[in-house]
Each structure stands twice: as structure tokens, then as C-alpha cells.
Design an enzyme around this catalytic site. Structure first.
Site, PDB file in Angstrom:
ATOM      1  N   SER A 146      19.920  18.147 -57.276  1.00 32.41           N
ATOM      2  CA  SER A 146      20.832  19.036 -57.995  1.00 32.41           C
ATOM      3  C   SER A 146      21.703  19.760 -56.981  1.00 32.41           C
ATOM      4  O   SER A 146      21.294  19.991 -55.830  1.00 32.41           O
ATOM      5  CB  SER A 146      20.046  20.088 -58.785  1.00 32.41           C
ATOM      6  OG  SER A 146      20.916  21.143 -59.179  1.00 32.41           O
ATOM      7  N   TYR A 159      13.923  26.637 -59.562  1.00 31.16           N
ATOM      8  CA  TYR A 159      14.562  25.321 -59.746  1.00 31.16           C
ATOM      9  C   TYR A 159      15.154  24.846 -58.412  1.00 31.16           C
ATOM     10  O   TYR A 159      14.966  23.682 -58.015  1.00 31.16           O
ATOM     11  CB  TYR A 159      15.646  25.434 -60.820  1.00 31.16           C
ATOM     12  CG  TYR A 159      16.370  24.137 -61.108  1.00 31.16           C
ATOM     13  CD1 TYR A 159      15.740  23.093 -61.784  1.00 31.16           C
ATOM     14  CD2 TYR A 159      17.695  23.948 -60.700  1.00 31.16           C
ATOM     15  CE1 TYR A 159      16.413  21.905 -62.062  1.00 31.16           C
ATOM     16  CE2 TYR A 159      18.373  22.763 -60.975  1.00 31.16           C
ATOM     17  CZ  TYR A 159      17.731  21.742 -61.649  1.00 31.16           C
ATOM     18  OH  TYR A 159      18.395  20.569 -61.915  1.00 31.16           O
TER      19      TYR A 159
END
Ligand SMILES: NC(=O)c1ccc[n+]([C@@H]2O[C@H](COP(=O)([O-])OP(=O)(O)OC[C@H]3O[C@@H](n4cnc5c(N)ncnc54)[C@H](O)[C@@H]3O)[C@@H](O)[C@H]2O)c1
Length: 266
Positions: A146, A159
Site C-alpha cells: 500500500s 495498517y
């Protein structure tokens, strides 16, 4: 389930989270359309059966295993399923991942454990099982990271830690696997408006589309958000012979988000 419609001489790829309505399903479709045998592993049974059925009706090769990748034996089961269905495992895409937007003070130990279980531990187990099964001639792994591995906004501590781990894991696994002819690369998507993401954004605002439009303008250099298909095309490139000299690399597909110092405001 073994009704995979195998294409003879085709290569086989396992895609975790490959039933997803965002990046995962797009990767599975792009790879099947490119002539690969695709093994979708996902806990969403309805979506997995539906996508694999749709691909087979188009004459493409797709098999579905409904399973939770957090289970310790899931990776071995997925590899056995791929071997039974198509006789080989040539490639793996570690796509399945869950998001979290939460200030660190509000993160419970259970939530922390769950996101690492899905985003990191499962990718490690699937990679280990796939590397053990890959042919002597080599293979290829693509990890879906990501943009949060590279740059951040508030609420992404945990995250981002999982995706930073995937980024480092990519390089280290590439070092382990290079002598076996196995390549490992990583793709860092920016904001792709997947159903999962829309759900997260809905917690911030009732007008998701307006939020996405504003995000695109303020946080990207380019005018359009990346799509799942575009990520799928990049996966296809990394898994192809055109990428035989590329390993241990990470690339962002984010409309420029990760190279901006400040958001655009004019
Ligand atoms: N969508 C984005 O904007 C975006 C941005 C950057 C990175 N990513 C990453 O891309 C990947 C795909 O994200 P997406 O939002 O496109 O989702 P997606 O559409 O690929 O859906 C994810 C799929 O994973 C499956 N899944 C989740 N947990 C699972 C588990 N424990 N076992 C089996 N299957 C499981 C879900 O059922 C779903 O089908 C994730 O790793 C995510 O972190 C997404």
C-alpha cells in the site's frame, strides 16, 4: 471443488482475496484473461463462486477455494488444491488484506493481532508454501502492499506497519528465493475505490463520492484514481517473462500520491 477448466500448458497462479470487488477480483480476471489458470482463495464464498463461475463461462480457467487465510493450514491446503486442480503452482499473489483507520489510542490488541494475521502472517505462510511447491525452473510472487508503506496521514499507524512489513518482506524473500529462480516483487496501490475502501470512507463521511473526488484532487498529481484492473495489469507484467530480470522491487501505482510533500489546495 475441482472443476477448473484447465488450459493445457498454462501456468497457475494463486490469488488470495481474489474474489474481492476491488483489486483482488480484478487481478484474478486479468490473469485468467491472460491465459493463466487462476486459483482464487477467499473467505467470501458467494463472491468466489460467482467470479470463478463467470470466468469459466467465458472459457477461462478459474477454481475457487473458500477459506480463511488466517488459519494456520490454509496455505498448504491452497497449494494442494492448486496442484489437484492444475498440477502446478507457478505464481502467487498475496492480495488479501484488511484496512484499519484508527488513532493508535483506540486500537485494541485483538484488532492489532487480526490485521497482522491477515496482512502479514498469512502472506508469509502462503509464500512459504508456494516456494516449496514451485517448480525447479522458478516462479514469481507479487505482494500487494500500500502507499501507506511509503507515506501517511493520521489514523494509519497499524495498517502502515503491516504494509511496511510487506515491503521489507518482499526484498528479503527476493534474496532468499533468487538462487531458486523465484522472483518477488511488491505493488503499492494508492486509493482504489474498492467496496472495502468505500465502507471505510463511509465511516468518515456520508458522501463517499464527494470525498473521493476531493481526495483525488488534493492528494494526487493525476486526475484519476487507480483502478483494480490497472493493478492487475501490473501484476500480469511482474508475472510475465518481460520481468525476468526484476526482483526485490516495490512500485507505487498511486497517481503520484507518494511523491507529494503537501496536498494541493488551489
Ligand atoms: N483498495 C485500496 O485503495 C487499496 C489501497 C492500497 C492497498 N490495498 C491493498 O490491496 C489489497 C486488496 O484490497 P481491496 O480493498 O481492493 O480489497 P479486495 O477487493 O481485493 O477485497 C479483499 C478480499 O480479501 C478477502 N479477505 C479478507 N480477509 C480474508 C481472509 N482472512 N481470508 C480470505 N480472504 C480474505 C475478502 O473477502 C475480499 O474478497 C489489500 O491487501 C489492501 O490492503 C488496497
Amino acid at each position: 471443488m475441482t472443476n477448473p477448466g484447465a488450459a493445457p500448458h498454462s501456468k497457475t497462479v494463486i490469488v488470495t482475496g481474489g474474489a474481492g470487488g476491488g483489486i483482488g477480483g480484478a487481478i484474478a480476471a486479468v490473469m485468467a484473461e491472460a491465459g493463466w489458470n487462476v486459483v482464487i482463495v477467499d473467505l467470501d464464498i458467494e463472491a468466489g463462486q460467482s467470479l470463478s463461475g463467470r470466468l469459466r463461462r467465458k472459457g477461462l480457467a478459474a477454481a475457487f477455494l473458500g477459506a480463511d487465510i488466517v488459519n494456520a493450514d490454509c496455505a498448504e491446503k491452497a497449494v494442494s488444491f492448486a496442484m489437484d486442480s492444475y498440477g502446478a503452482v507457478d505464481a502467487l499473489v498475496n492480495n488479501a488484506g484488511v484496512g484499519m483507520v484508527q488513532d493508535i489510542t483506540g486500537v485494541s490488541d485483538e484488532d492489532y493481532r487480526r490485521i497482522f494475521d491477515v496482512n502479514v502472517d498469512a502472506a508469509y505462510r502462503f509464500s512459504r508454501a508456494a516456494v516449496r511447491a514451485m517448480p525447479g525452473s522458478g516462479g514469481s510472487i507479487v505482494n500487494i502492499g500500500s502507499v501507506h508503506a511509503l507515506a501517511n496521514i493520521t489514523g494509519y499507524t497499524v495498517y502502515a506497519a503491516t504494509k511496511g512489513a510487506i515491503d521489507a518482506f518482499t526484498r528479503a524473500l527476493a534474496a532468499d528465493c533468487g538462487p531458486r529462480g523465484i522472483r518477488v516483487n511488491c505493488i503499492h496501490p494508492g486509493l482504489v475505490p474498492s467496496p472495502q475502501n468505500r465502507e471505510l470512507i463511509q465511516r468518515l463521511t456520508s458522501d463517499v463520492d464527494a470525498w473521493l473526488e476531493s481526495y483525488t484532487y488534493k492528494r494526487q498529481l493525476l486526475a484519476n484514481l487507480p483502478t483494480g484492473r490497472q493493478v492487475g495489469e501490473l501484476v500480469k507484467f511482474f508475472l510475465s517473462d518481460a520481468a525476468v530480470a526484476i526482483t526485490g522491487q516495490s512500485i507505487a501505482i498511486d497517481g503520484g500520491t507518494s511523491v507529494m510533500l503537501y496536498e494541493r489546495c488551489l
